[in-house]
Scaffold this active site. Structure first.
Site, mmCIF file in Angstrom:
data_model
loop_
_atom_site.group_PDB
_atom_site.id
_atom_site.type_symbol
_atom_site.label_atom_id
_atom_site.label_comp_id
_atom_site.label_asym_id
_atom_site.label_seq_id
_atom_site.Cartn_x
_atom_site.Cartn_y
_atom_site.Cartn_z
ATOM 1 N N CYS A 129 0.834 -1.209 0.000
ATOM 2 C CA CYS A 129 0.000 0.000 0.000
ATOM 3 C C CYS A 129 0.868 1.258 0.000
ATOM 4 O O CYS A 129 1.398 1.651 1.041
ATOM 5 C CB CYS A 129 -0.920 -0.016 1.222
ATOM 6 N N CYS B 269 -0.443 4.110 2.159
ATOM 7 C CA CYS B 269 -0.316 3.910 3.613
ATOM 8 C C CYS B 269 1.144 4.085 4.055
ATOM 9 O O CYS B 269 1.411 4.687 5.081
ATOM 10 C CB CYS B 269 -0.741 2.503 4.036
ATOM 11 N N ASP B 270 2.073 3.515 3.296
ATOM 12 C CA ASP B 270 3.459 3.407 3.771
ATOM 13 C C ASP B 270 4.459 4.294 3.031
ATOM 14 O O ASP B 270 5.618 4.379 3.435
ATOM 15 C CB ASP B 270 3.930 1.943 3.645
#
Ligand code: NAP
Length: 303
Positions: free
Chosen positions: A130, A133-134
């Protein structure tokens, strides 16, 4: 007894809830993780009719708010089994048992791993599925994205905004992603395409990813690219095995159903990416949600 239980709070499931509530049916959605499904990780949506640009998070939140404002209930419970007792269906979760008249399976699909030996161990230590997200953990670093679909191209574009360099590693030289987005990405100075190559190894240093081994599809030549992060974006796989007793699955594990969203079991319907289909888009997930909910309402009327 609940009228319709919807399994999955992604675009298909939430749309189904909106249609079910507007048809006057009680609707409970079960979700194991978080509402929104896969779209929540998409930074920008530009292909939903009538909305020129919106983030996946904003879109999913608006959908969630719309469904719950209409009276749909969302329960954060993982459904582990569905059984068909004719006019009543029993839905068992990790927290309890619920009876309903109709079920809509809208379970979506999960990220597919590369399947490399140390991949699992390196998740959160350089390997991610992701980018939104990261990605921030890799600011000013060099990263790679594996894949050639819309997700990979979007992830690479997103990461190129603040990573020093982004390699796009794809096993072919043609892309499933929209040509416009690929061309836009090719124009970015800090993006390099590594084509006709597979990621065949993850190199680590002190338990963290420090490079990827890639193997040329034609020559078999292996090379190492130094990267601090690898974003795996090679598509999704469904997880419908708990429901195989009420819905036949195809070879890929997707629920066999046509555009009418009917499974082989009366009163059990399916919607969205978990269904056998060729186009998996936000629009088709929303469309399935509407079709499945209206079919479920029609089924309940006929009881
Ligand atoms: P996808 O379209 O299925 O693409 C997966 C990519 O990964 C393909 O390029 C495939 O290569 C490659 N791949 C698959 N297995 C591999 C393996 N074992 N090793 C190396 N490469 C592998 O998946 P996606 O990009 O996640 O998209 C899923 C669906 O969501 C698609 O319908 C997509 O259009 C849609 N989506 C839409 C948007 C948007 O419209 N904004 C954004 C994201 C996703 P090959 O091409 O060689 O098979």
């Amino acid at each position: 007894m609940i009228d319709i239980i919807i399994i999955g709070a992604g675009t298909a499931g939430l749309t189904a809830a909106i249609y079910a509530r507007r048809a006057g049916r009680t609707a409970v959605i079960f979700e194991a993780h978080a509402y929104g499904g896969q779209i929540i990780n998409t930074p920008e949506i530009e292909n939903y009719p009538g909305i020129a640009n919106i983030s996946g998070f904003e879109f999913a939140t608006a959908l969630y708010n719309q469904a719950t404002a209409l009276g749909a209930e969302v329960k954060m419970e993982r459904v582990v089994a569905v059984s068909d007792n004719g006019a009543a269906k029993l839905v068992r979760t990790d927290k309890g048992e619920y009876e309903c008249k109709a079920v809509i399976l809208a379970t979506g699909a999960k990220n597919r791993p590369l399947g490399l030996e140390n991949e699992k161990a390196l998740v959160g230590k350089g390997v991610s599925y992701c980018a939104t997200c990261d990605g921030m953990f890799f600011r000013k670093k060099t990263v790679a994205v594996a894949g050639g679909g819309n997700t990979a191209i979007e992830d690479a574009a997103f990461l190129s905004n603040y990573c020093e360099k982004v390699y796009v590693i794809h096993r072919r030289d043609a892309f499933r992603a929209d040509a416009k987005e690929v061309d836009r990405l090719k124009g970015r100075e800090n993006v390099e395409f590594v084509l006709n190559k597979n990621v065949t190894g993850l190199i680590e240093d002190n338990g963290r990813l420090c490079g990827v081994e890639v193997t040329d599809k034609f020559s078999g030549e292996k090379t190492v690219i130094d990267v601090a992060g690898l974003f795996v974006a090679i598509g999704q796989a469904p997880d419908n095995t708990p429901f195989a007793n009420v819905a036949a699955l195809d070879d890929g594990g997707y629920i066999k159903a046509a555009e009418d969203c009917k499974t082989g079991t009366d009163g059990v319907f399916t919607a969205g990416d978990c269904r056998t289909k060729t186009v998996r888009q936000l629009t088709t997930a929303a469309s399935d949600g509407a079709v499945a909910a209206l079919a479920a309402c029609g089924y309940i009327d006929s009881l």
